[in-house]
Write a protein that holds these residues in place. Sequence first.
Motif, mmCIF file in Angstrom:
data_model
loop_
_atom_site.group_PDB
_atom_site.id
_atom_site.type_symbol
_atom_site.label_atom_id
_atom_site.label_comp_id
_atom_site.label_asym_id
_atom_site.label_seq_id
_atom_site.Cartn_x
_atom_site.Cartn_y
_atom_site.Cartn_z
ATOM 1 N N ALA A 44 30.459 50.947 39.724
ATOM 2 C CA ALA A 44 31.754 51.527 40.080
ATOM 3 C C ALA A 44 32.345 52.175 38.831
ATOM 4 C CB ALA A 44 32.701 50.452 40.589
ATOM 5 N N MET A 46 35.103 51.964 37.522
ATOM 6 C CA MET A 46 35.969 51.149 36.663
ATOM 7 C C MET A 46 35.194 50.271 35.684
ATOM 8 S SD MET A 46 35.489 47.904 37.885
ATOM 9 C CE MET A 46 36.939 46.986 37.420
ATOM 10 N N ARG A 72 24.178 51.246 43.226
ATOM 11 C CA ARG A 72 24.414 49.995 43.965
ATOM 12 C C ARG A 72 23.196 49.729 44.847
ATOM 13 N NH1 ARG A 72 30.698 50.250 46.230
ATOM 14 N NH2 ARG A 72 31.587 50.579 44.172
ATOM 15 N N MET A 90 31.030 58.702 41.334
ATOM 16 C CA MET A 90 32.359 58.279 41.738
ATOM 17 C C MET A 90 33.418 59.053 40.970
ATOM 18 S SD MET A 90 33.604 54.419 42.055
ATOM 19 C CE MET A 90 33.350 53.921 43.712
ATOM 20 N N TRP A 166 39.924 44.591 45.927
ATOM 21 C CA TRP A 166 38.769 45.039 45.158
ATOM 22 C C TRP A 166 38.625 44.256 43.870
ATOM 23 C CZ3 TRP A 166 35.873 46.959 41.282
ATOM 24 C CH2 TRP A 166 34.657 47.550 41.662
ATOM 25 N N ASN A 211 39.469 55.284 47.526
ATOM 26 C CA ASN A 211 40.026 53.942 47.431
ATOM 27 C C ASN A 211 40.921 53.854 46.198
ATOM 28 O OD1 ASN A 211 40.438 51.202 47.471
ATOM 29 N ND2 ASN A 211 38.368 50.650 46.818
ATOM 30 N N VAL A 213 42.893 51.318 43.934
ATOM 31 C CA VAL A 213 43.080 49.887 43.690
ATOM 32 C C VAL A 213 44.273 49.689 42.762
ATOM 33 C CG1 VAL A 213 41.968 47.740 42.937
ATOM 34 C CG2 VAL A 213 40.564 49.639 43.775
ATOM 35 N N ASP A 234 43.185 51.986 39.586
ATOM 36 C CA ASP A 234 41.771 52.372 39.514
ATOM 37 C C ASP A 234 41.432 53.030 40.832
ATOM 38 O OD1 ASP A 234 39.011 52.344 40.053
ATOM 39 O OD2 ASP A 234 38.971 50.167 40.287
ATOM 40 N N THR A 235 41.093 54.311 40.812
ATOM 41 C CA THR A 235 40.728 54.923 42.097
ATOM 42 C C THR A 235 39.277 55.361 42.085
ATOM 43 O OG1 THR A 235 41.045 57.323 41.923
ATOM 44 C CG2 THR A 235 43.060 55.947 41.977
ATOM 45 N N GLY A 236 38.682 55.391 43.250
ATOM 46 C CA GLY A 236 37.291 55.804 43.352
ATOM 47 C C GLY A 236 37.032 56.562 44.640
HETATM 48 N N1 SER Z 1 36.892 50.229 42.011
HETATM 49 C C1 SER Z 1 37.094 50.839 43.281
HETATM 50 C C2 SER Z 1 35.796 51.150 43.988
HETATM 51 O O1 SER Z 1 34.757 51.134 43.381
HETATM 52 C C3 SER Z 1 37.899 52.101 43.132
HETATM 53 O O2 SER Z 1 37.395 52.868 42.101
HETATM 54 O O3 SER Z 1 35.818 51.419 45.160
#
Ligand code: SER
Length: 624
Positions: A44, A46, A72, A90, A166, A211, A213, A234-236
């Motif tokens: 991710a 982050m 992943r 991401m 998350w 997303n 967070v 934290d956005t993804g």
């Molecule tokens: N940590 C969150 C995710 O991986 C947002 O970046 O979805």
Amino acid sequence: MESQEIRKRFLAFFEKRGHAIIPSASLVAPDESEKTNKTLFISAGMQPLIPYLLGKDHPKGKRLANVQKSVRTQDIEEVGDKTHDTFFEMLGNWSLGDYFKEDAIKWSYELLTDKEEGFGLDPNRLYITVFAGDENAPRDNEAAEIWKKYIPENRIYFLPADKNWWSAGDNGPSGPDTEMYYDITPEGLGDLTHEEFLKADNEQKIVEIWNDVFMEYEKKDGKVVGKLPSRNVDTGAGLERLAMVLQKKDSIFDTDLFISIMSKIDELKKSSDIRSERIVADHIRTSVFIIADHVIPANTDKGYVLRRIIRRAVRYADKLGVEMHAIGEVIDLVTNKYRGVYDFGDEEYIREVILEEEHKFRKTLEKGLKILHRKIEAQIGRPGQTYKVHHVSLVHGPDDIQMWDFPPSEVTGKWLFDFYQTFGFPFEMTLEELKSHNKHYFFPQDYKRLQSEFNQEIEKHRELSRAGAEQKFKGGLAGHSDVEVKYHTTTHLLHQALRDVLGPEVQQEGSNITPERLRFDFAFPRKMTDEEKLRVEDIVNKKIKEAIPVQNVTMDKNEAIKSGALHFFDQKYPDQVSVYSIGTYSKELCGGPHVSNTSELGIFKIQKEEAVSVGVRRIKAVLQ
Ligand code: SER
């Protein structure tokens, strides 16, 4: 909108709003992530920023944005559907103790819908989820109120922690999140009730595209232990999914990120199978990225993940009749697509590593096949030799007498597992080999028996190597936290409830528990109806309400089995076994641990019921 334009617009949007653009970190996770959260790769955006989310000053300031390479493998079996892949990019923006919910939500909305600066998506196709609250944090009314400025209230759904909380693992920063979904149906779904929304998600009619967070909590050993020094964002947003939505495609494999790779595979293949084609495309792409970040195939950790991904690609390429040496052309297409975005170093080297691994795999296969053939001759018979043996089906009872051309008991799941362990022979491959060698015919019920035995061996092995690479590969964090213990007891209730509703032939095939959910695999030939799922839920919830004590006794194995305790068919148990009973409702041979009373469990909810393979279903369920 091409993927390159999506990256560009995302970064420019946040740069304009005071964010420093930082480059993608390597896919290889820093050592501390590996130790604390058992992650081998960055999974991710982050993750490389964890020290800063925990309070350290970032040299580029408090507002950051980037596009991060990620891998992943937890959902590797789902690759092949419309939206799953093992490598993805991401897009993310971060506030390190700077702006919080108000700006994060406003900017997400603007970037998604603005036609000039952003992606120009239709606001009427957006759905929003926010955190429903639990013992760790309150219901996120604040986020919902902010969203109401942009989205009608009836398109905002409150969901529990397994959906809208998350964290990167058991340790580190975490928090409630808000997720944005987009309707990808041609006709448009319009307003959806809570239930309809969940159903549309299940059916992949809506896709999660972003997303946000709100990271203000810290987790230690799977538990929220308090607040972080600062409130972070934290956005993804997954680039592949955004591309799918913006390019109005039915799957990520039809977007510009994959299309040339898919066309090449299409050209090379001798037989068609869309799932296999997608798996080959995905796995080759992922392997290229992992090797470019200096990992080589090996028997441990990162190298092991890579080895398995390449070998999986080889198997599926074989299935399609795609020659692996032709895969060189596919590798070229991957590096071409990302030229100028990521550096691959020596591309010839990447090709050599993949083809060398394929070569090694084939040599192992060859060696394994020879030994397998010897074993077949010794234990089952030479080709052409037929046995006429009456076999009483264990599944359908003594009336169902089948003729076999070899003694079926010779082939066991353990036998198949040994081949898998030593030579990397997948279950199906060994069976196929057995069949072709001696024209053996496996009846469906025996196939199921073998598969179930095989899965049990895998589970046993997993238990033994809990901290090992296998575990990390699967992403399972099996453990004994309070939540996991609750799921363990719930699994027993679910098992019995399924037998009540679907019949006693329901056999456990596998189970996996994380702090977020339970997963239960069982032999059953068809999809469950909605009504059956509801009945199972009702029974489990009734048993929870009844506050039944859970008891554990150690007893003689034969006595336990005679008393009707559920156990794995043919598994070797010690003479003295541990048996867990939930009142008179459920009784299973099991090592535990369990809660002491069902009243400790909460509300049980089935989230998903799906096929894992022919005749095997999987349930994912949560406690709320
Ligand atoms: N940590 C969150 C995710 O991986 C947002 O970046 O979805």
